[in-house]
Design a protein around this motif. Structure first.
Motif, PDB file in Angstrom:
ATOM      1  N   PRO A 129       0.816  -1.220   0.000  1.00 14.68           N
ATOM      2  CA  PRO A 129       0.000   0.000   0.000  1.00 14.68           C
ATOM      3  C   PRO A 129       0.853   1.275   0.000  1.00 14.68           C
ATOM      4  O   PRO A 129       1.971   1.272   0.511  1.00 14.68           O
ATOM      5  N   TYR A 130       0.314   2.329  -0.622  1.00  8.57           N
ATOM      6  CA  TYR A 130       1.028   3.612  -0.593  1.00  8.57           C
ATOM      7  C   TYR A 130       0.177   4.748  -0.038  1.00  8.57           C
ATOM      8  O   TYR A 130       0.664   5.865   0.159  1.00  8.57           O
ATOM      9  N   PHE A 131      -1.135   4.481   0.217  1.00  9.33           N
ATOM     10  CA  PHE A 131      -1.979   5.559   0.744  1.00  9.33           C
ATOM     11  C   PHE A 131      -3.162   4.950   1.475  1.00  9.33           C
ATOM     12  O   PHE A 131      -3.726   3.944   1.046  1.00  9.33           O
ATOM     13  N   GLU A 132      -3.522   5.569   2.603  1.00  9.02           N
ATOM     14  CA  GLU A 132      -4.705   5.112   3.343  1.00  9.02           C
ATOM     15  C   GLU A 132      -5.872   6.040   3.050  1.00  9.02           C
ATOM     16  O   GLU A 132      -5.726   7.260   3.064  1.00  9.02           O
ATOM     17  N   ALA A 133      -7.029   5.448   2.788  1.00  7.98           N
ATOM     18  CA  ALA A 133      -8.214   6.245   2.451  1.00  7.98           C
ATOM     19  C   ALA A 133      -9.444   5.636   3.099  1.00  7.98           C
ATOM     20  O   ALA A 133      -9.368   4.584   3.738  1.00  7.98           O
ATOM     21  N   THR A 134     -10.567   6.293   2.932  1.00  6.44           N
ATOM     22  CA  THR A 134     -11.853   5.720   3.325  1.00  6.44           C
ATOM     23  C   THR A 134     -12.932   6.398   2.505  1.00  6.44           C
ATOM     24  O   THR A 134     -12.653   7.379   1.797  1.00  6.44           O
ATOM     25  N   GLN A 135     -14.148   5.884   2.571  1.00  5.60           N
ATOM     26  CA  GLN A 135     -15.252   6.510   1.856  1.00  5.60           C
ATOM     27  C   GLN A 135     -15.885   7.586   2.738  1.00  5.60           C
ATOM     28  O   GLN A 135     -15.879   7.485   3.972  1.00  5.60           O
ATOM     29  N   VAL A 136     -16.423   8.614   2.093  1.00  7.81           N
ATOM     30  CA  VAL A 136     -17.218   9.628   2.798  1.00  7.81           C
ATOM     31  C   VAL A 136     -18.486   9.890   1.985  1.00  7.81           C
ATOM     32  O   VAL A 136     -18.575   9.513   0.805  1.00  7.81           O
ATOM     33  N   ILE A 137     -19.447  10.516   2.646  1.00  9.79           N
ATOM     34  CA  ILE A 137     -20.706  10.858   1.984  1.00  9.79           C
ATOM     35  C   ILE A 137     -20.660  12.351   1.666  1.00  9.79           C
ATOM     36  O   ILE A 137     -20.181  13.147   2.486  1.00  9.79           O
ATOM     37  N   VAL A 138     -21.134  12.725   0.508  1.00  9.84           N
ATOM     38  CA  VAL A 138     -21.219  14.147   0.191  1.00  9.84           C
ATOM     39  C   VAL A 138     -22.673  14.492  -0.129  1.00  9.84           C
ATOM     40  O   VAL A 138     -23.345  13.781  -0.874  1.00  9.84           O
ATOM     41  N   VAL A 139     -23.151  15.547   0.531  1.00 10.58           N
ATOM     42  CA  VAL A 139     -24.551  15.982   0.380  1.00 10.58           C
ATOM     43  C   VAL A 139     -24.571  17.505   0.215  1.00 10.58           C
ATOM     44  O   VAL A 139     -23.549  18.172   0.438  1.00 10.58           O
ATOM     45  N   THR A 140     -25.731  18.045  -0.128  1.00 12.30           N
ATOM     46  CA  THR A 140     -25.831  19.501  -0.194  1.00 12.30           C
ATOM     47  C   THR A 140     -25.819  20.066   1.230  1.00 12.30           C
ATOM     48  O   THR A 140     -26.191  19.377   2.188  1.00 12.30           O
ATOM     49  N   GLU A 141     -25.396  21.296   1.350  1.00 18.97           N
ATOM     50  CA  GLU A 141     -25.251  21.941   2.669  1.00 18.97           C
ATOM     51  C   GLU A 141     -26.524  21.872   3.514  1.00 18.97           C
ATOM     52  O   GLU A 141     -26.464  21.731   4.726  1.00 18.97           O
ATOM     53  N   ASP A 142     -27.684  21.943   2.829  1.00 24.79           N
ATOM     54  CA  ASP A 142     -28.957  21.966   3.563  1.00 24.79           C
ATOM     55  C   ASP A 142     -29.575  20.580   3.723  1.00 24.79           C
ATOM     56  O   ASP A 142     -30.727  20.450   4.122  1.00 24.79           O
ATOM     57  N   SER A 143     -28.825  19.535   3.426  1.00 26.32           N
ATOM     58  CA  SER A 143     -29.380  18.175   3.472  1.00 26.32           C
ATOM     59  C   SER A 143     -29.674  17.722   4.899  1.00 26.32           C
ATOM     60  O   SER A 143     -28.895  18.005   5.814  1.00 26.32           O
ATOM     61  N   PRO A 144     -30.795  16.974   5.101  1.00 28.75           N
ATOM     62  CA  PRO A 144     -31.090  16.408   6.423  1.00 28.75           C
ATOM     63  C   PRO A 144     -30.263  15.152   6.706  1.00 28.75           C
ATOM     64  O   PRO A 144     -30.260  14.669   7.841  1.00 28.75           O
ATOM     65  N   ILE A 145     -29.590  14.629   5.693  1.00 31.60           N
ATOM     66  CA  ILE A 145     -28.806  13.395   5.882  1.00 31.60           C
ATOM     67  C   ILE A 145     -27.621  13.671   6.811  1.00 31.60           C
ATOM     68  O   ILE A 145     -26.882  14.639   6.626  1.00 31.60           O
ATOM     69  N   GLU A 146     -27.490  12.803   7.842  1.00 36.55           N
ATOM     70  CA  GLU A 146     -26.413  13.013   8.819  1.00 36.55           C
ATOM     71  C   GLU A 146     -25.453  11.845   8.947  1.00 36.55           C
ATOM     72  O   GLU A 146     -24.365  11.976   9.515  1.00 36.55           O
ATOM     73  N   SER A 147     -25.878  10.685   8.452  1.00 35.83           N
ATOM     74  CA  SER A 147     -25.018   9.503   8.604  1.00 35.83           C
ATOM     75  C   SER A 147     -25.318   8.501   7.495  1.00 35.83           C
ATOM     76  O   SER A 147     -26.270   8.683   6.715  1.00 35.83           O
ATOM     77  N   ALA A 148     -24.536   7.429   7.460  1.00 39.09           N
ATOM     78  CA  ALA A 148     -24.734   6.387   6.443  1.00 39.09           C
ATOM     79  C   ALA A 148     -26.129   5.770   6.565  1.00 39.09           C
ATOM     80  O   ALA A 148     -26.745   5.422   5.562  1.00 39.09           O
ATOM     81  N   LYS A 149     -26.602   5.644   7.788  1.00 39.47           N
ATOM     82  CA  LYS A 149     -27.947   5.054   8.017  1.00 39.47           C
ATOM     83  C   LYS A 149     -29.036   5.859   7.294  1.00 39.47           C
ATOM     84  O   LYS A 149     -29.989   5.302   6.764  1.00 39.47           O
ATOM     85  N   ASP A 150     -28.883   7.165   7.292  1.00 37.89           N
ATOM     86  CA  ASP A 150     -29.893   8.040   6.674  1.00 37.89           C
ATOM     87  C   ASP A 150     -29.988   7.878   5.162  1.00 37.89           C
ATOM     88  O   ASP A 150     -30.859   8.478   4.525  1.00 37.89           O
TER      89      ASP A 150
END
Ligand code: ARG
Length: 269
Positions: A129-150
């Motif tokens: 390996p040469y880099f550590e990463a992970t996934q993230v969620i991207v939403v609009t600033e006004d989105s009600p989504i707060e977590s992966a569950k949502d």
């Protein structure tokens, strides 16, 4: 012995010497050829290695204003090949094409922010390996989504056959039609901006870079422990041990001399 005979003998000896010398030299050159092909190293080292990528993935690979591929992966590959004293050419072929063309031999390797996964390891070999990463969620600033569950019941866009796509399938179900798959990550994020999708899932460093470069897009990032750690590696066709060993050798060197950390801004343990 008559004078004629002495001259003849001398000429015979000379001829013999010439033949010997020729033998010697041809033996030399053929044996050095043999030793080259025996190790195999020289043949590969003399070749220009073709490297495939998908260059809409800043900061790892993207096009500069002149249409040149630049970014972290380019810099790492460059440092490795400089260490090895080898030549390479990097080509923007598209995401799925990287995998197809490494498999069918059109490309020697992939350098494209590719996460090392067990599934991919069935068909390809990866460097350390040469880099550590992970996934993230991207939403609009006004989105009600707060977590992966949502994300349940929401339309989620991803880059096709990426680990973000895998993560979306894990959260929403393998065949959920709410998962919208696009050729690259910027297209997937674009769908959040225009409202087709309520969220996108993508690699953290790339999503943050997108937000930095598009401050007017009014997006925010959600991190969630539901997403596992991932590690990027360079990818060769399964069984191409010769190239894999060289790449690991070069990678090891730039890990040791600090060059890798300098390029990525990250210390891998
Ligand atoms: N790390 C993710 C994966 O391996 C995404 C990589 C996408 N890379 C790219 N250059 N578009 O699936």
């Amino acid at each position: 012995m008559g004078k004629r005979n002495r001259v003849f003998l001398f000429m015979l000896l000379m001829a013999f010497a010439v033949v010997l010398a020729a033998c010697g030299s041809s033996e030399n050159s053929s044996s050095s050829k043999d030793s080259k092909s025996e190790s195999g190293e020289t043949s590969l080292k003399d070749k220009k290695i073709l490297v495939g990528t998908e260059a809409t993935f800043a900061p790892f690979e993207y096009m500069d204003d002149n249409g040149n591929i630049v970014g972290i992966d380019k810099d790492i590959v460059d440092a490795i090949f400089t260490e090895l004293g080898m030549e390479y050419e990097m080509r923007h072929v598209g995401w799925e094409a990287v995998f197809q063309q490494v498999q069918n031999g059109e490309l020697d390797m992939g350098a494209s922010g590719i996460t090392i996964t067990d599934e991919r390891k069935e068909t390809f070999d990866f460097t350390e390996p040469y880099f550590e990463a992970t996934q993230v969620i991207v939403v609009t600033e006004d989105s009600p989504i707060e977590s992966a569950k949502d994300l349940e019941g929401k339309k989620v866009s991803v880059q096709i056959n990426s680990t973000g796509h895998q993560a979306a399938k894990k959260l929403l179900g393998e065949t959920n039609p709410n998962i919208l798959a696009y050729e690259n990550l910027p297209l997937a994020i674009q769908e959040v901006i225009n409202g087709t999708a309520q969220a996108a899932i993508g690699d953290n460093a790339v999503v943050y870079e997108y937000l930095k470069n598009n401050p007017n897009a009014k997006l925010k990032v959600i991190e969630d422990d539901a997403f596992e750690k991932e590690y990027y590696g360079f990818m060769v066709k399964k069984g191409n041990k010769e190239l894999l060993d060289l790449l690991n050798e070069g990678l090891q060197k730039i890990k040791e001399n600090g060059k890798l950390a300098e390029i990525t801004g990250q210390e891998l343990e």
